[in-house]
Write a protein that holds these residues in place. Structure first.
Motif, PDB file in Angstrom:
ATOM      1  N   ASP A 190       9.958  -3.994 -14.764  1.00 10.79           N
ATOM      2  CA  ASP A 190      10.161  -3.336 -13.475  1.00 10.79           C
ATOM      3  C   ASP A 190       8.938  -2.500 -13.095  1.00 10.79           C
ATOM      4  N   VAL A 191       7.817  -2.786 -13.739  1.00  7.86           N
ATOM      5  CA  VAL A 191       6.553  -2.125 -13.379  1.00  7.86           C
ATOM      6  C   VAL A 191       6.207  -2.513 -11.933  1.00  7.86           C
ATOM      7  N   THR A 192       5.662  -1.561 -11.187  1.00  8.59           N
ATOM      8  CA  THR A 192       5.378  -1.827  -9.764  1.00  8.59           C
ATOM      9  C   THR A 192       4.288  -2.893  -9.606  1.00  8.59           C
ATOM     10  N   LEU A 193       4.315  -3.558  -8.445  1.00 14.46           N
ATOM     11  CA  LEU A 193       3.300  -4.586  -8.172  1.00 14.46           C
ATOM     12  C   LEU A 193       1.900  -3.976  -8.184  1.00 14.46           C
ATOM     13  N   GLY A 194       1.807  -2.749  -7.682  1.00 11.15           N
ATOM     14  CA  GLY A 194       0.518  -2.059  -7.666  1.00 11.15           C
ATOM     15  C   GLY A 194      -0.094  -1.974  -9.057  1.00 11.15           C
ATOM     16  N   ARG A 195       0.765  -1.832 -10.059  1.00 12.87           N
ATOM     17  CA  ARG A 195       0.274  -1.728 -11.439  1.00 12.87           C
ATOM     18  C   ARG A 195       0.096  -3.101 -12.087  1.00 12.87           C
ATOM     19  N   LEU A 196       0.809  -4.088 -11.562  1.00  8.68           N
ATOM     20  CA  LEU A 196       0.726  -5.429 -12.177  1.00  8.68           C
ATOM     21  C   LEU A 196      -0.504  -6.198 -11.705  1.00  8.68           C
ATOM     22  N   ARG A 197      -0.986  -5.891 -10.486  1.00  8.21           N
ATOM     23  CA  ARG A 197      -2.120  -6.647  -9.969  1.00  8.21           C
ATOM     24  C   ARG A 197      -3.407  -6.253 -10.700  1.00  8.21           C
ATOM     25  N   TYR A 214       0.049  -9.630  -3.636  1.00 11.13           N
ATOM     26  CA  TYR A 214       1.022  -9.322  -2.594  1.00 11.13           C
ATOM     27  C   TYR A 214       1.642 -10.584  -1.999  1.00 11.13           C
ATOM     28  N   HIS A 215       2.863 -10.436  -1.516  1.00  8.19           N
ATOM     29  CA  HIS A 215       3.551 -11.532  -0.843  1.00  8.19           C
ATOM     30  C   HIS A 215       2.976 -11.670   0.568  1.00  8.19           C
ATOM     31  N   PRO A 216       2.724 -12.914   1.028  1.00  7.10           N
ATOM     32  CA  PRO A 216       2.171 -13.049   2.384  1.00  7.10           C
ATOM     33  C   PRO A 216       3.053 -12.424   3.469  1.00  7.10           C
ATOM     34  N   ALA A 217       4.365 -12.412   3.292  1.00  6.68           N
ATOM     35  CA  ALA A 217       5.227 -11.775   4.307  1.00  6.68           C
ATOM     36  C   ALA A 217       4.937 -10.269   4.362  1.00  6.68           C
ATOM     37  N   TYR A 218       4.695  -9.676   3.198  1.00  3.93           N
ATOM     38  CA  TYR A 218       4.328  -8.257   3.157  1.00  3.93           C
ATOM     39  C   TYR A 218       2.978  -8.055   3.855  1.00  3.93           C
ATOM     40  N   LEU A 219       2.041  -8.986   3.615  1.00  7.28           N
ATOM     41  CA  LEU A 219       0.711  -8.853   4.221  1.00  7.28           C
ATOM     42  C   LEU A 219       0.768  -8.990   5.739  1.00  7.28           C
ATOM     43  N   LEU A 220       1.737  -9.770   6.218  1.00  6.73           N
ATOM     44  CA  LEU A 220       1.903  -9.874   7.678  1.00  6.73           C
ATOM     45  C   LEU A 220       2.357  -8.531   8.250  1.00  6.73           C
ATOM     46  N   ARG A 221       3.163  -7.817   7.452  1.00  9.07           N
ATOM     47  CA  ARG A 221       3.636  -6.496   7.915  1.00  9.07           C
ATOM     48  C   ARG A 221       2.604  -5.406   7.657  1.00  9.07           C
ATOM     49  N   THR A 222       1.778  -5.602   6.634  1.00 10.50           N
ATOM     50  CA  THR A 222       0.823  -4.575   6.206  1.00 10.50           C
ATOM     51  C   THR A 222      -0.567  -5.198   6.085  1.00 10.50           C
ATOM     52  N   PRO A 223      -1.176  -5.557   7.206  1.00  6.84           N
ATOM     53  CA  PRO A 223      -2.458  -6.281   7.126  1.00  6.84           C
ATOM     54  C   PRO A 223      -3.566  -5.486   6.444  1.00  6.84           C
ATOM     55  N   THR A 224      -3.410  -4.162   6.377  1.00  4.22           N
ATOM     56  CA  THR A 224      -4.461  -3.362   5.714  1.00  4.22           C
ATOM     57  C   THR A 224      -4.551  -3.690   4.229  1.00  4.22           C
ATOM     58  N   ASP A 225      -3.526  -4.284   3.661  1.00  2.00           N
ATOM     59  CA  ASP A 225      -3.581  -4.643   2.233  1.00  2.00           C
ATOM     60  C   ASP A 225      -4.141  -6.045   2.000  1.00  2.00           C
ATOM     61  N   LYS A 226      -4.534  -6.732   3.093  1.00  2.00           N
ATOM     62  CA  LYS A 226      -5.105  -8.078   2.910  1.00  2.00           C
ATOM     63  C   LYS A 226      -6.383  -8.022   2.073  1.00  2.00           C
ATOM     64  N   ARG A 227      -7.094  -6.924   2.217  1.00  2.00           N
ATOM     65  CA  ARG A 227      -8.335  -6.783   1.458  1.00  2.00           C
ATOM     66  C   ARG A 227      -8.045  -6.776  -0.049  1.00  2.00           C
ATOM     67  N   LYS A 228      -6.977  -6.077  -0.431  1.00  3.70           N
ATOM     68  CA  LYS A 228      -6.617  -6.028  -1.854  1.00  3.70           C
ATOM     69  C   LYS A 228      -6.167  -7.419  -2.317  1.00  3.70           C
ATOM     70  N   ALA A 229      -5.455  -8.122  -1.444  1.00  3.69           N
ATOM     71  CA  ALA A 229      -5.015  -9.484  -1.799  1.00  3.69           C
ATOM     72  C   ALA A 229      -6.230 -10.387  -2.003  1.00  3.69           C
ATOM     73  N   GLU A 231      -9.104  -9.424  -3.085  1.00  2.89           N
ATOM     74  CA  GLU A 231      -9.647  -9.079  -4.411  1.00  2.89           C
ATOM     75  C   GLU A 231      -8.857  -9.792  -5.503  1.00  2.89           C
ATOM     76  N   ASP A 232      -7.535  -9.818  -5.339  1.00  4.37           N
ATOM     77  CA  ASP A 232      -6.687 -10.479  -6.346  1.00  4.37           C
ATOM     78  C   ASP A 232      -6.984 -11.969  -6.420  1.00  4.37           C
ATOM     79  N   LEU A 233      -7.188 -12.579  -5.253  1.00 10.72           N
ATOM     80  CA  LEU A 233      -7.452 -14.022  -5.232  1.00 10.72           C
ATOM     81  C   LEU A 233      -8.774 -14.336  -5.920  1.00 10.72           C
ATOM     82  N   LYS A 234      -9.774 -13.519  -5.666  1.00 15.30           N
ATOM     83  CA  LYS A 234     -11.068 -13.740  -6.318  1.00 15.30           C
ATOM     84  C   LYS A 234     -10.935 -13.533  -7.826  1.00 15.30           C
ATOM     85  N   PHE A 235     -10.152 -12.526  -8.182  1.00 13.69           N
ATOM     86  CA  PHE A 235      -9.920 -12.249  -9.600  1.00 13.69           C
ATOM     87  C   PHE A 235      -9.241 -13.460 -10.259  1.00 13.69           C
ATOM     88  N   ALA A 236      -8.224 -14.006  -9.582  1.00 12.88           N
ATOM     89  CA  ALA A 236      -7.503 -15.163 -10.127  1.00 12.88           C
ATOM     90  C   ALA A 236      -8.438 -16.364 -10.261  1.00 12.88           C
TER      91      ALA A 236
END
Ligand code: URA
Length: 243
Positions: A190-197, A214-229, A231-236
Motif C-alpha cells: 500500500d506504498v504510495t505511487l509517488g514512492r513506488l515510481r 501515473y495512470h493516463p486518466a490521472y494525467l488527463l486530469r493533472t497534466p502538470t504531472d506529465k513531465r514526471k511520467a 521521466e518514468d518512461l525514460k527510466f523504464a
C-alpha cells in the motif's frame, strides 16, 4: 531516437522540450535520466510474495487462457460486465503494460485502453519509440467494476492468476504498471505511487522488472504531472535496455 522524431513525440504528449532557465532549449540528450532514489528502510516495498491462488491457470496456453477468461464467473463482476477484456497486443512483446480495470468503453469494445486515456497511453508509448501493436496491454481486472469504482481486494485476488499466466506465456522483458491501483496490486503493497515510481521493482517468481508510473486518466486530469511520467518512461526504457 532521432531528435526531431522525439520532439514530435513530446509534442504528442503535450510536453515541450526542457528549457535551460533564461537560455535556449536544452538538447533532449541533455535531459537528465532519473536515477533510483534510495528509499528509507521503513518505506521499502515488501518483496513480491507469491499470490495465494497463484498457479491456478498454470499450463493454459493462449487460446485456453482466453477461453477461461471469457467464461469466468469467479466474482460478481461477471454479472455486470458486457464482456471480458483479455488484453491486446503482440504475443512476442517485450513490454507488458498493466492498467487497473476496463472502463465503460473498454467493456463495450472488449479491448483495454480504447478511450481518452488509451489515446494518451498510445502517445506515451510512442514517446519512447513503441507502438501499441508491439507491446501487450492488459489490466489487473478483466471485467469492468460498475461505475468505475476501485477493484476490491477479492476481485483482484480472483483475477490475478489470469494476468500471472499471461506473464508466464509472454515472458516480458519489462512491465509498466500504470496507476496506483495496478502498481499496488502487482507489488502487493500500500506504498504510495509517488514512492513506488523511479525504482526498479520485480514481479512474481520470474522477477520481471517492473516500473510504476501515473495512470493516463490521472494525467488527463493533472497534466502538470506529465513531465514526471515522461521521466518514468525514460527510466523504464533505460531499465529495459539493461536487461
Ligand atoms: N483504465 C485502465 O486502467 N484500463 C483500461 O483498460 C482503461 C482505462
Amino acid at each position: 531516437m532521432n531528435p526531431a522524431l522525439r520532439r514530435d513525440y513530446l509534442a504528442a504528449l503535450k510536453l515541450e522540450a526542457w528549457l535551460v532557465r533564461g537560455s535556449i532549449a536544452a538538447p533532449l540528450s541533455a535531459v537528465p535520466v532519473p536515477v533510483a532514489v534510495p528509499v528509507p528502510p521503513a518505506e521499502r516495498v515488501p518483496a513480491a510474495v507469491p499470490i495465494a491462488n497463484g498457479g491456478r491457470e498454470e499450463g493454459a496456453d493462449w487460446p485456453e487462457l482466453r477461453a477461461r477468461v471469457a467464461a469466468c464467473t469467479r466474482c460478481a463482476l461477471s454479472s455486470t460486465r458486457t464482456q471480458t477484456v483479455f488484453g491486446v497486443g503482440s504475443l512476442q512483446a517485450q513490454w507488458l503494460i498493466v492498467g487497473e480495470a476496463p472502463g465503460a468503453e473498454e467493456d463495450r469494445q472488449g479491448e483495454p485502453f480504447v478511450g481518452r486515456a488509451g489515446q494518451l497511453l498510445n502517445s506515451m508509448l510512442r514517446a519512447i519509440g513503441l507502438s501499441r501493436e508491439e507491446v501487450f496491454i492488459a489490466n489487473v481486472l478483466k471485467c469492468r467494476p460498475p461505475g468505475n469504482r476501485d477493484p476490491t481486494a477479492t476481485e483482484a485476488a480472483e483475477c490475478l492468476p489470469y494476468l500471472e499466466q499471461q506473464i508466464a506465456l509472454l515472458k516480458p522483458k519489462i512491465m509498466l504498471a500504470v496507476g496506483r491501483i495496478a502498481a499496488q496490486n502487482l507489488l502487493r503493497t500500500d506504498v504510495t505511487l509517488g514512492r513506488l515510481r523511479q525504482q526498479v521493482h520485480h514481479f512474481g517468481v520470474s522477477k520481471v522488472p517492473l516500473i510504476a508510473t501515473y495512470h493516463p486518466a490521472y494525467l488527463l486530469r493533472t497534466p502538470t504531472d506529465k513531465r514526471k511520467a515522461w521521466e518514468d518512461l525514460k527510466f523504464a526504457r533505460e531499465v529495459c535496455a539493461r536487461v
